[in-house]
Enzyme design. Structure first.
Site, mmCIF file in Angstrom:
data_model
loop_
_atom_site.group_PDB
_atom_site.id
_atom_site.type_symbol
_atom_site.label_atom_id
_atom_site.label_comp_id
_atom_site.label_asym_id
_atom_site.label_seq_id
_atom_site.Cartn_x
_atom_site.Cartn_y
_atom_site.Cartn_z
ATOM 1 N N CYS A 109 0.865 -1.176 0.000
ATOM 2 C CA CYS A 109 0.000 0.000 0.000
ATOM 3 C C CYS A 109 0.908 1.234 0.000
ATOM 4 C CB CYS A 109 -0.886 -0.035 1.245
ATOM 5 S SG CYS A 109 -1.815 1.488 1.482
ATOM 6 N N GLU A 144 6.310 -0.083 -12.898
ATOM 7 C CA GLU A 144 4.922 0.080 -13.336
ATOM 8 C C GLU A 144 3.957 0.401 -12.200
ATOM 9 O OE1 GLU A 144 3.844 -3.385 -15.595
ATOM 10 O OE2 GLU A 144 4.774 -2.601 -17.400
ATOM 11 N N GLU A 315 10.159 -1.322 -22.010
ATOM 12 C CA GLU A 315 9.876 -2.728 -22.318
ATOM 13 C C GLU A 315 9.102 -2.765 -23.636
ATOM 14 O OE1 GLU A 315 7.825 -4.674 -19.097
ATOM 15 O OE2 GLU A 315 9.134 -3.825 -17.585
ATOM 16 N N MET A 365 5.364 -18.360 -20.392
ATOM 17 C CA MET A 365 4.807 -18.343 -21.750
ATOM 18 C C MET A 365 5.077 -17.017 -22.468
ATOM 19 S SD MET A 365 3.710 -21.334 -21.861
ATOM 20 C CE MET A 365 2.788 -21.374 -23.394
ATOM 21 N N HIS A 366 5.886 -16.161 -21.877
ATOM 22 C CA HIS A 366 6.178 -14.837 -22.447
ATOM 23 C C HIS A 366 7.468 -14.901 -23.253
ATOM 24 C CE1 HIS A 366 7.027 -10.573 -22.742
ATOM 25 N NE2 HIS A 366 5.928 -10.267 -22.077
HETATM 26 C C1 GAL Z 1 5.278 -5.637 -17.691
HETATM 27 C C2 GAL Z 1 6.204 -5.769 -16.502
HETATM 28 C C3 GAL Z 1 7.272 -6.816 -16.724
HETATM 29 C C4 GAL Z 1 6.656 -8.054 -17.289
HETATM 30 C C5 GAL Z 1 5.951 -7.716 -18.568
HETATM 31 C C6 GAL Z 1 5.343 -8.905 -19.264
HETATM 32 O O1 GAL Z 1 4.038 -5.173 -17.310
HETATM 33 O O2 GAL Z 1 6.822 -4.550 -16.191
HETATM 34 O O3 GAL Z 1 7.893 -7.098 -15.491
HETATM 35 O O4 GAL Z 1 5.769 -8.606 -16.371
HETATM 36 O O5 GAL Z 1 4.922 -6.823 -18.294
HETATM 37 O O6 GAL Z 1 4.690 -8.517 -20.432
#
Ligand code: GAL
Length: 636
Positions: A109, A144, A315, A365-366
């Site tokens: 929090c 984020e 990212e 799976m990413h």
């Molecule tokens: C973002 C995050 C990363 C990873 C990514 C996966 O939101 O900052 O740590 O989780 O998504 O798409």
């Protein structure tokens, strides 16, 4: 500033013997930056006070010695399990009063003082140790803010902090009662200790109460971030960034960004298309492997404003993600297109997420640039291609926009608090205006509502701005360009009441909103000469000249002296026609771009992007699917 590429890397996920080879391959790919550390708290401090930074020293050395510049993240988005034993009440509570559990991330929090102190402590340890490290060339705070719905917390800590915030703002309960209109339904308070958070009420809470809670919650994010920034600056001169997310509106990014040097965001075009965009099934099918043609660009322009000109993609999606309802693979060429589009909008750096696909845990799976077996995934070759092409267009920057769009986080909170129509959504409204401008071939600058100088733009648009702060009112009044406001412009006072005289109350424009209505899907208010309002329509009265009328004779667009008020939410084609006419009157050249073709001017270049899966012949150009084309601008 040169454009550059980077990648997100987790040395703690891989055996140390692998780091050197990974670093060498990153460099061979043409990457310059590597972001590390942002989730590594349990490895930096496995037990309270037991610090193990040696591995990070070595990782930074290996990466830096290979020639990479390091972005070091503070690990505060992932407090380790022991933290909960020390601070059992540090978790956020959701609106139902349920505690959010351990076992993923962002489990804190923003108002918990004990956790804030822990964050200061770990940030200071990192800053002291690496603040002068020549390889650490930038910092990232946390990760984020707001992702996974983590801004609003209904915890005891939040309640106590909210009461303090209210006491500071209003000084007396009587003043608060007056501002909120608490005489209504006998909601008056005798003291600040009686005020709860606006959840679990029987029916809707007072919108003024909710709006203050939203402002307070946003402020807590700013304060949390600032605490880390102050410490980092004491020990390091490297620039500080945060990685924001797409369509995250729960805190004021301009306020957080004011403390930072660089804004960055995490761009997942296919995830967003599937997960975060209202669009027809046909649109989602057409752009399945390419992403929406405007969603990324909108955020590029937004975060360029948040970063006051300095921004990155921290990212970038390199292949299928894991978190959307469906996770298609990008069309070949799209990873390159997304990267160039960011550069055309002024990004200094684009970093891919992530280096190697993790075979374990939540994101197995990413996709990464490498497969779990370390062989190249398709994204790698595209990153490499961009690295090669960068030599020909190395300078970061983009051209000034033809139009400015005011974007205001508080308006998103206001219309979420009181939508008055189930689909009145502020982001959706602004995005529709943005898309219409892009299809007309315009370059757009997004500006904050605190902007005091609007003199650069011939056209300034401010849809849905709930309340006009004095500074913006002055900037609009002196701006030499043409301003279009509405619908719902200045529809509330800062205390969330209807102003009298009635809105919009714009100087030099005698028009008053006498009645509003919201419209369910499938219904519309037709305009004379074609076109419709959907979602929202207003009945206005006054002597302001009528530029467009509704079929029933009521004004739809009124205006004079460079200020216009639009009394409804036009359907996309109607909006395009209105904006095209306005541009024509202002001498702004427009195009009529096909659905998948977009442009962005940057320095001496015009970039063209084909977001379609088909080749496109248009205006004498041929663009393959996912094609990027760079041509010299006629008039830079
Ligand atoms: C973002 C995050 C990363 C990873 C990514 C996966 O939101 O900052 O740590 O989780 O998504 O798409």
């Amino acid at each position: 500033m040169k454009r550059s590429l980077g990648v997100c890397y987790y040395p703690e996920h891989w055996p140390e013997e692998q780091w050197r080879e990974d670093a060498a391959r990153m460099v061979a790919t043409g990457l310059n930056w590597v972001r590390i550390g942002e989730f590594a708290w349990s490895r930096l401090e496995p037990a309270p006070g037991r610090l193990e930074f040696d591995w990070l020293d070595r990782a930074i050395d290996v990466l830096g010695d290979a020639g990479l510049k390091v972005v070091l993240g503070t690990p505060t988005a992932t407090p380790p399990r022991w933290m909960l034993d020390r601070h059992p009440d540090m978790m956020a509570l959701d609106a139902q009063g349920c505690k959010r559990g351990f076992g993923s991330r962002r489990h804190y929090c923003f108002s918990h003082r004990g956790y804030l102190e822990e964050c200061r402590r770990i940030t200071a340890l990192l800053a002291e140790r690496y603040g002068k490290n020549p390889h650490v060339a930038a910092w990232q705070t946390d990760n984020e803010y707001g992702c996974h719905d983590t801004i609003l917390s209904y915890s005891d800590a939040a309640r106590a902090a909210f009461r303090d915030w209210l006491a500071q703002k209003y000084q007396s309960a009587q003043a608060l009662n007056r501002a909120w209109g608490n005489v209504f339904w006998s909601m008056e308070y005798a003291s600040f200790d009686q005020i709860d958070l606006p959840n679990l009420t029987v029916t809707e809470p007072n919108p003024a109460h909710v709006m203050d809670f939203r402002r307070f919650s946003s402020n807590q994010v700013m304060a949390f971030n600032r605490a880390q920034v102050e410490i980092l600056r004491r020990h390091s001169t490297a620039p500080i960034a945060h990685n924001y997310m797409g369509r995250t509106l729960e805190f004021d990014h301009f306020a957080v960004g004011a403390d930072l040097d660089i804004a960055s965001w995490d761009s997942y075009p296919l995830g967003f298309l599937s997960d975060r965009l209202e669009a027809s099934a046909e649109h989602k099918t057409r752009f399945l492997r390419q992403g929406d043609p405007d969603f990324q660009a909108f955020h590029h322009d937004l975060y360029r404003a948040v970063g006051r000109g300095r921004w990155w993609v921290m990212e970038q999606q390199p292949g299928p993600v894991n978190w959307a309802p469906y996770n298609p693979a990008p069309l070949p060429g799209m990873v390159r297109l997304w990267t160039w589009e960011a550069f055309a909008h002024g990004a200094e750096a684009v970093c891919y997420f992530r280096w190697r696909q993790a075979p374990f845990a939540q994101e197995q799976m990413h996709a990464g640039l490498l497969r779990p077996d370390s062989t190249p995934a398709p994204g790698l070759a595209e990153a490499e291609a961009v690295a090669g092409e960068l030599a020909e267009a190395p300078e970061a920057g983009c051209a000034s926009g033809d139009a400015a769009l005011v974007f205001d986080y508080a308006s998103a909170w206001a219309w979420e608090t009181q939508p008055q129509g189930a689909d009145f959504d502020y982001f959706r409204l602004c995005f529709a205006w943005y898309r219409a401008l892009r299809r007309l071939g315009l370059n757009i600058d997004i500006v904050s509502p605190d902007t005091t100088d609007l003199s650069r733009w011939k056209l300034v648009l401010a849809p849905g701005l709930w309340n006009l702060p004095e500074s913006l009112r002055a900037a609009l009044a002196t701006c030499p360009g043409n301003v279009i406001l509405g619908p719902r412009a200045n529809a509330k006072t800062a205390d969330f009441a209807i102003p009298v005289p009635l809105p919009p109350g714009l100087p030099g424009l005698d028009t008053r909103v006498a009645r509003v209505e919201s419209l369910p899907p499938g219904t519309a208010v037709p305009l004379k000469g074609g076109g419709v309002f959907r979602h929202w329509a207003e009945e206005v009265e006054g002597t302001a000249p009528v530029l467009r009328a509704r079929a029933d004779g009521l004004p739809a667009l009124v205006g004079a002296d460079g200020v216009q008020y639009l009394a409804g939410w036009p359907a996309p084609d109607t909006l395009r026609d209105i904006l095209r006419d306005t541009c024509a009157a202002l001498g702004i050249e427009t195009l009529d771009l096909p659905e998948g073709l977009r442009l962005r001017d940057a320095g001496p270049w015009r970039f063209w992007f084909n977001h379609d899966a088909q080749a496109l012949d248009w205006g004498g150009m041929h663009l393959p699917p996912a094609g990027v084309m760079r041509v010299a601008r006629q008039s830079p």
